[in-house]
Design a protein around this motif. Structure first.
Motif, PDB file in Angstrom:
ATOM      1  N   ASP A 210      39.011  36.471  26.373  1.00  0.00           N
ATOM      2  CA  ASP A 210      39.042  37.108  27.685  1.00  0.00           C
ATOM      3  C   ASP A 210      40.441  37.252  28.275  1.00  0.00           C
ATOM      4  O   ASP A 210      40.759  38.280  28.896  1.00  0.00           O
ATOM      5  N   VAL A 211      41.270  36.226  28.149  1.00  0.00           N
ATOM      6  CA  VAL A 211      42.598  36.202  28.768  1.00  0.00           C
ATOM      7  C   VAL A 211      43.588  35.583  27.792  1.00  0.00           C
ATOM      8  O   VAL A 211      43.271  34.588  27.124  1.00  0.00           O
ATOM      9  N   ILE A 235      35.341  31.427  31.095  1.00  0.00           N
ATOM     10  CA  ILE A 235      36.444  32.334  30.754  1.00  0.00           C
ATOM     11  C   ILE A 235      37.123  31.811  29.483  1.00  0.00           C
ATOM     12  O   ILE A 235      37.636  30.685  29.464  1.00  0.00           O
ATOM     13  N   CYS A 237      40.059  31.676  26.955  1.00  0.00           N
ATOM     14  CA  CYS A 237      41.501  31.961  26.979  1.00  0.00           C
ATOM     15  C   CYS A 237      42.134  31.747  25.614  1.00  0.00           C
ATOM     16  O   CYS A 237      41.896  30.728  24.955  1.00  0.00           O
ATOM     17  N   ALA A 329      40.976  37.712  35.361  1.00  0.00           N
ATOM     18  CA  ALA A 329      39.627  37.840  34.795  1.00  0.00           C
ATOM     19  C   ALA A 329      38.703  38.583  35.754  1.00  0.00           C
ATOM     20  O   ALA A 329      37.778  39.299  35.313  1.00  0.00           O
TER      21      ALA A 329
END
Length: 331
Positions: A210-211, A235, A237, A329
């Motif tokens: 996602d990130v 999330i 990462c 996000a």
């Protein structure tokens, strides 16, 4: 890592010592130079025992003159030696800046390739160890702006030894940044034998979707802590450890940010003129159309690093990084 390779558990500073020991033993042209690095083993004991093992002609105490011993090391380097110099703290490197900028970084160009300058300049850097003023600077961008010199910064013991050996073998000057917060913060298995970590190549320390969080030095641990908390909130990462700040690993950066589409860059140096800005330029040049949110930076502030009672307010922490992760996000 080959499971048959003999390893030992080392701190980062121990791995740096081991890397220098390997090269001193293998190459008679490798010399160590610096203030109090002999009998005392350096301010952080990174050269502890090396003078007793290799002698005063190979591990040399110098006068308290950074410009003087860096200048001497440059002269040795162009005459067939491979000096490894120690600046006690990065904040003490400024008197030697003229020697590095005017001579070390330009010798290959100046002599049309007839001479190189294989010098390694070790510099402990960064805040978080409660050091006095000028001892905690993170001014790596001054040197990444300087053509002709490579800049590396390990965050782990394994990378520290491999990068040290690669730096000593490199034909050009290398600034070897050593994050003081990482010196003795952990131990890991490090091969006893000689090996190298390629200069100019970063690594993925945490896979994610996602990130992308990009960091180096002591900020890698901060980024990993933030990634763990982000994962608890759903999330995913990907954390990159650049390892080399010049030349930057453009392929690693672009492939990761193209996958995630969202990026946070973390460094403890001042925001203005920081290496993070060069990372942003790479993202803009290679991956702009892949981005789903503006890139966020989490950095130190545009002030001198404060006295140790306030440095925790100056340094990026995992909470600030997590806020930036959630911002990109949710964009």
């Amino acid at each position: 890592m080959n499971t048959l390779t003999k390893t030992k558990m080392l701190t980062m500073v121990g791995a740096i010592t081991d890397g220098m020991r390997v090269m001193l033993a293998e190459h008679d042209d490798v010399l160590l130079m610096g203030e109090d690095i002999g009998t005392n083993g350096g301010v952080f004991r990174a050269t502890d025992g090396l003078q007793a093992e290799f002698g005063e002609d190979r591990v040399m105490d110098t006068p308290l003159s950074e410009a003087g011993f860096i200048g001497a090391a440059i002269g040795l380097a162009v005459n067939g030696f491979r000096p490894v110099t120690e600046i006690q703290f990065m904040g003490f490197i400024y008197p030697a800046y003229e020697q590095i900028m005017t001579h070390a970084s330009r010798l290959r160009s100046r002599t049309l390739g007839h001479y190189t300058c294989p010098i390694v300049i070790r510099a402990p850097y960064g805040a978080g160890v409660r050091a006095p003023e000028i001892h905690s600077d993170s001014t790596e961008a001054i040197f990444t702006h300087m053509p002709g010199i490579k800049v590396v910064c390990p965050s782990s013991a394994y990378d520290a030894k491999g990068l040290m050996i690669a730096a000593i073998e490199d034909p050009d000057p290398v600034l070897f940044l050593e994050p003081m917060r990482c010196y003795r913060s952990s131990r890991e298995e490090v091969p006893e034998e000689k090996y190298t970590v390629e200069i100019g190549k970063g690594k993925v320390v945490n896979d994610g979707e996602d990130v992308t969080i990009i960091a180096w030095g002591a900020m890698v641990k901060v980024a990993e802590d933030a990634a763990r908390e982000a994962a608890e909130q759903g999330i995913s990462c990907e954390v990159l450890d650049l390892r080399t700040l010049y030349p930057l690993d453009k392929d690693l950066i672009s492939s990761s940010v193209q996958k995630t589409g969202r990026t946070v860059v973390v460094h403890e140096a001042h925001a203005t003129g920081g290496v993070g800005n060069d990372v942003l330029a790479i993202i803009n040049d290679t991956s702009f159309l892949y981005q789903k949110a503006p890139v966020e930076r989490v950095t130190g502030f545009d002030t001198p690093v404060p006295y140790f009672g306030f440095e925790d307010f100056y340094l990026p922490d995992h909470k600030r990084v997590l806020e930036a992760v959630k911002k990109v996000a949710e964009y």
